[in-house]
Design a protein around this motif. Structure first.
Motif, short mmCIF file in Angstrom:
data_model
loop_
_atom_site.label_atom_id
_atom_site.label_comp_id
_atom_site.label_asym_id
_atom_site.label_seq_id
_atom_site.Cartn_x
_atom_site.Cartn_y
_atom_site.Cartn_z
N VAL A 1 0.83 -1.21 0.00
CA VAL A 1 0.00 0.00 0.00
C VAL A 1 0.86 1.25 0.00
N LEU A 2 1.88 1.28 0.85
CA LEU A 2 2.76 2.43 0.93
C LEU A 2 3.53 2.63 -0.38
N PHE B 1 12.04 -0.49 -1.56
CA PHE B 1 12.23 -1.19 -2.84
C PHE B 1 10.98 -1.10 -3.69
N GLY B 2 9.80 -1.30 -3.08
CA GLY B 2 8.56 -1.26 -3.84
C GLY B 2 8.31 0.10 -4.47
N THR B 3 8.65 1.16 -3.75
CA THR B 3 8.48 2.51 -4.30
C THR B 3 9.36 2.73 -5.51
N TYR B 4 10.60 2.29 -5.39
CA TYR B 4 11.53 2.47 -6.52
C TYR B 4 11.06 1.69 -7.75
N THR C 1 1.93 -6.40 -11.10
CA THR C 1 3.17 -5.97 -10.45
C THR C 1 3.01 -5.90 -8.95
N ILE C 2 1.88 -5.41 -8.49
CA ILE C 2 1.62 -5.33 -7.05
C ILE C 2 1.54 -6.73 -6.45
N GLY C 3 0.96 -7.67 -7.19
CA GLY C 3 0.91 -9.05 -6.71
C GLY C 3 2.29 -9.66 -6.55
N VAL C 4 3.19 -9.37 -7.50
CA VAL C 4 4.57 -9.86 -7.38
C VAL C 4 5.24 -9.27 -6.15
#
Length: 273
Positions: free
Chosen positions: A84-85, A150-153, A192-195
């Motif tokens: 989410v973030l 990492f997710g944000t990048y 991508t979010i699921g990964v």
């Protein structure tokens, strides 16, 4: 000729898969052996019978059910919170085009390169000051922020190439920023979010150092910490050690297999894009 060229690749993949599966298979075989069977025939032999005392003794010794619940709660909460973030941050950076976007992304890259050893004392001190030390919430917050870097990048680079025409068309139809996010951006970025969710869960599950420092109570410890503490006490024989390893890794393997289709779909969509 094309078919002949594929055979070396298939053979190489099969050999690589064998080397990856073989250690797990040895752990399973030795986890169901009796200590006498292990001593007499060694770790490479097939078990002479199904001996589950090692699994049962380890489960009771460490209260594995509670440790399993703690790991699932921490890993699941951190994965969801980090996803989410990451989406909110990436939406602001990739689509919102905030000022200093390059510097913000450089900050997130730097955050990904920091070793956890450098974060131990600051996080320990902050958790003490906030009254969150030795609570599962403290570890959830820490790993949510760490994984979100990492997710944000990653998502920022994906959303930075999001078609602007779609967003402009939605805004012309009267959609606000939140409507664009929830009705357009998230559905398109769902693979991508699921990964990221799968990776965040597995990464958090395997973490050892920060939970070891932040969770000192037996009731709050995770599976990885319980395994490490018991190894340090030298209280287990070889069969119980394999039983502990099997119980520790099996939930993560099951989770990965359950969400394997999500992972494959996300990678395939990314390749097509």
């Amino acid at each position: 000729m094309t078919a002949l060229r594929r055979y070396p690749v298939l053979v190489a993949l099969a050999v690589g898969a064998l080397f990856m599966v073989l250690p797990f298979a040895l752990v399973v075989l030795n986890a169901v052996k009796s200590p006498a069977d292990y001593s007499a025939h060694g770790p490479l032999s097939l078990p002479r019978g199904l001996h589950l005392d090692g699994l049962r003794d380890f489960w009771q010794r460490v209260d594995f059910g509670r440790k399993l619940l703690n790991s699932v709660l921490i890993s699941g909460s951190a994965a969801i919170g980090a996803a989410v973030l990451s989406v909110l941050n990436a939406y602001a950076i990739g689509i919102g085009r905030i000022r200093g976007r390059a510097w913000v992304l450089a900050f997130f890259v730097l955050a990904n390169t920091l070793p956890q050893e450098a974060l131990v004392y600051p996080l320990y001190h902050l958790s003490k000051q906030a009254g969150l030390y030795d609570t599962r919430l403290s570890v959830i917050i820490v790993f949510t922020v760490i994984q979100a870097a990492f997710g944000t990048y990653l998502l920022s680079s994906v959303l930075g190439r999001f078609p602007r025409e779609i967003i402009e068309a939605a805004r012309i139809d009267g959609a606000g920023r939140w409507q664009v996010l929830w009705r357009i951006v998230i559905p398109v970025s769902r693979p991508t979010i699921g990964v990221l969710l799968v990776f965040f869960f597995v990464w958090t599950w395997n973490e050892f150092l920060l939970p070891l420092v932040m969770l000192i109570s037996n009731d709050n410890q995770t599976v990885s910490v319980a395994l490490g503490v018991l190894q340090g006490q030298r209280l287990m024989d070889a069969t119980m050690t394999n039983a502990a390893a099997l119980l520790g890794v099996l939930p993560a393997v099951v989770f990965f297999l359950v969400f394997q289709r999500t992972l494959t779909r996300g990678i395939a969509v990314g390749a097509v894009k």
